[in-house]
Motif scaffolding. Sequence first.
Motif, PDB file in Angstrom:
ATOM      1  N   ILE A 196     -11.927  -2.518   3.460  1.00  0.00           N
ATOM      2  CA  ILE A 196     -12.169  -3.119   2.136  1.00  0.00           C
ATOM      3  C   ILE A 196     -10.852  -3.322   1.393  1.00  0.00           C
ATOM      4  N   LEU A 197      -9.980  -2.291   1.427  1.00  0.00           N
ATOM      5  CA  LEU A 197      -8.691  -2.424   0.749  1.00  0.00           C
ATOM      6  C   LEU A 197      -7.810  -3.476   1.418  1.00  0.00           C
ATOM      7  N   GLY A 198      -7.897  -3.578   2.754  1.00  0.00           N
ATOM      8  CA  GLY A 198      -7.099  -4.565   3.465  1.00  0.00           C
ATOM      9  C   GLY A 198      -7.440  -5.984   3.063  1.00  0.00           C
ATOM     10  N   LEU A 199      -8.736  -6.270   2.876  1.00  0.00           N
ATOM     11  CA  LEU A 199      -9.150  -7.601   2.440  1.00  0.00           C
ATOM     12  C   LEU A 199      -8.713  -7.876   1.009  1.00  0.00           C
ATOM     13  N   ALA A 200      -8.755  -6.836   0.167  1.00  0.00           N
ATOM     14  CA  ALA A 200      -8.380  -7.027  -1.235  1.00  0.00           C
ATOM     15  C   ALA A 200      -6.863  -7.176  -1.397  1.00  0.00           C
ATOM     16  N   LEU A 201      -6.105  -6.507  -0.525  1.00  0.00           N
ATOM     17  CA  LEU A 201      -4.637  -6.512  -0.638  1.00  0.00           C
ATOM     18  C   LEU A 201      -3.997  -7.282   0.509  1.00  0.00           C
ATOM     19  N   GLN A 202      -4.602  -8.378   0.904  1.00  0.00           N
ATOM     20  CA  GLN A 202      -4.129  -9.114   2.070  1.00  0.00           C
ATOM     21  C   GLN A 202      -2.695  -9.614   1.897  1.00  0.00           C
ATOM     22  N   ASN A 203      -2.401 -10.232   0.754  1.00  0.00           N
ATOM     23  CA  ASN A 203      -1.054 -10.767   0.529  1.00  0.00           C
ATOM     24  C   ASN A 203      -0.020  -9.649   0.437  1.00  0.00           C
ATOM     25  N   THR A 204      -0.390  -8.575  -0.247  1.00  0.00           N
ATOM     26  CA  THR A 204       0.544  -7.451  -0.381  1.00  0.00           C
ATOM     27  C   THR A 204       0.828  -6.825   0.976  1.00  0.00           C
ATOM     28  N   LEU A 205      -0.218  -6.651   1.791  1.00  0.00           N
ATOM     29  CA  LEU A 205      -0.013  -6.078   3.121  1.00  0.00           C
ATOM     30  C   LEU A 205       0.831  -7.003   3.996  1.00  0.00           C
ATOM     31  N   ALA A 206       0.653  -8.324   3.827  1.00  0.00           N
ATOM     32  CA  ALA A 206       1.487  -9.265   4.584  1.00  0.00           C
ATOM     33  C   ALA A 206       2.961  -9.079   4.225  1.00  0.00           C
ATOM     34  N   ASP A 207       3.240  -8.871   2.922  1.00  0.00           N
ATOM     35  CA  ASP A 207       4.621  -8.612   2.509  1.00  0.00           C
ATOM     36  C   ASP A 207       5.129  -7.306   3.099  1.00  0.00           C
ATOM     37  N   VAL A 208       4.279  -6.281   3.111  1.00  0.00           N
ATOM     38  CA  VAL A 208       4.693  -4.966   3.617  1.00  0.00           C
ATOM     39  C   VAL A 208       5.035  -5.042   5.102  1.00  0.00           C
ATOM     40  N   PHE A 209       4.130  -5.621   5.908  1.00  0.00           N
ATOM     41  CA  PHE A 209       4.371  -5.669   7.345  1.00  0.00           C
ATOM     42  C   PHE A 209       5.496  -6.641   7.697  1.00  0.00           C
ATOM     43  N   SER A 210       5.659  -7.697   6.908  1.00  0.00           N
ATOM     44  CA  SER A 210       6.806  -8.583   7.125  1.00  0.00           C
ATOM     45  C   SER A 210       8.102  -7.851   6.814  1.00  0.00           C
ATOM     46  N   GLY A 211       8.074  -7.017   5.755  1.00  0.00           N
ATOM     47  CA  GLY A 211       9.247  -6.209   5.435  1.00  0.00           C
ATOM     48  C   GLY A 211       9.586  -5.237   6.549  1.00  0.00           C
ATOM     49  N   ILE A 212       8.530  -4.634   7.156  1.00  0.00           N
ATOM     50  CA  ILE A 212       8.765  -3.722   8.284  1.00  0.00           C
ATOM     51  C   ILE A 212       9.370  -4.481   9.464  1.00  0.00           C
TER      52      ILE A 212
END
Length: 493
Positions: free
Chosen positions: A147-163
């Motif tokens: 549920i959180l992954g769907l809500a924070l999709q753009n933020t998670l994309a930034d996080v994993f791109s940063g990694i």
Amino acid sequence: MNYDALFGRPLMSLIVVGFAGIIVWYFLSSQRPTTRLVVQILFFAVMTLILVGSGIEPHRFGGYQSEDPRALLVILAKSLWWVHLAWAVIGFIRLYLVLEGSPSEARLLQDLVVGIVYIGIALSILAYVFGVPIGTLVATSGVVAIILGLALQNTLADVFSGIALTLGRPYVIGDWILLSDGTEGRVVESNWRATHILTGANNVVVLPNSFLAKLGLTNVSRPDETHLLILTVRIAPTRMPASIRQIMLAALTSCNSIVREPAPVVALKGLDATALEVELLFRVTSPSLRVTARNEVLDLVYRHCKSAGLLLAVPPAAHVLTADLPTEENARPPTVTPLALIEAIPVFATLTSDEKQKLAETTTVRQFRKGDAIVREREMLSSLMMVRAGIIVARREGEERGRFAPGDFFGETGLLVGMQEVCTLEALTPATVYEIDQEAFAPLLTRRPGLAEEIAEALAGRAERFRDSAGLPAEQVRNAHAILNTIRTIFRA
């Protein structure tokens, strides 16, 4: 269960040691990671010995009797042990990054590993201290994570791109990068969400990591920060192309803002009835010096063209008759007389025409062969010398400090205040110099004290330029400003 063994003095000692470790760690400076790590290991080792001696196994859940209040001591002791274990592991990670010399560049990876350690320790405390069934908890948290992954999709994309950017290391903090969308600047910060770039306009551009990961990236700082520049100039074909190439190479050789090695290159790009097109290829030590180097190169190209009698070609879009174009046969470029050179030097701009003419009449011509010493370090020149043609190099203690091109002058320190030269000046190429002796110049300085001040300011500016481009010592720059102040005092009095 033997409560006397479990809840005796050793357990209280463990709790005291645990809180003492927290207090000591808090007061230790974060700038001393090695000391912090040693303290953490010592406290953790003491706590481990106490636990082993007390018969408590922190990695096993033994169960507690809720009616016995002393069970809280076991819970507190185990929790403190796991916390100190986490800090010791994190201390090892941070110390490794410091020893590797990249604590700021690996900040994102460090935060990721530290987060994993804290999550693992938290789960271990829940399982081995409180007896919480981790399997059920993980299954429940998986649904929440979706549920959180769907809500924070753009933020998670930034996080994993940063990694991905951190692990791939296409750049580090301090690198100058050029993006395919035209953004250019120095990387000043990289965090979980975005990368901060300081542009040449002194603005900070914040780019989301997911956006940055999709762009083509050129790292200008690798393998080093020297940056190639290419300038195209058009010269009227009034001389042989080989001669024009040598003059353009001399212009680059006399430049103080470019890199000597690798040597600059002059490439003949095209030739027609209107122009010889020449490419000048040279490097600068940093992208931030591009404007300075380009300005100096263009100024020197103009000066060397004037000195050698070359003419700049008309623009390609200009409409001119072929008969009006200069050729090798009919070109009559003006000769650079002493008067013409005096009129071209900015410090003489305030003189009247008669004063310039009288100054030119007293000028003598001196010729120097390649390698000839014009003046040596700690000797004094009593005349003002203006470079008519060629290149003069300044050396101090065997190291090059700067170069003089046509239109530059030297000898002002001896002429104005009787001081010795701080550098040895020698001809890098065959050189022609116009010399104005002290007897001809002294009356002019008496009538126009402002001229002496302008010459001294030019000296101070030259010292600044040599310092930035050739590593001139700060002492010599201070000496130039001291000469300026001395001249102001003498001539104002």
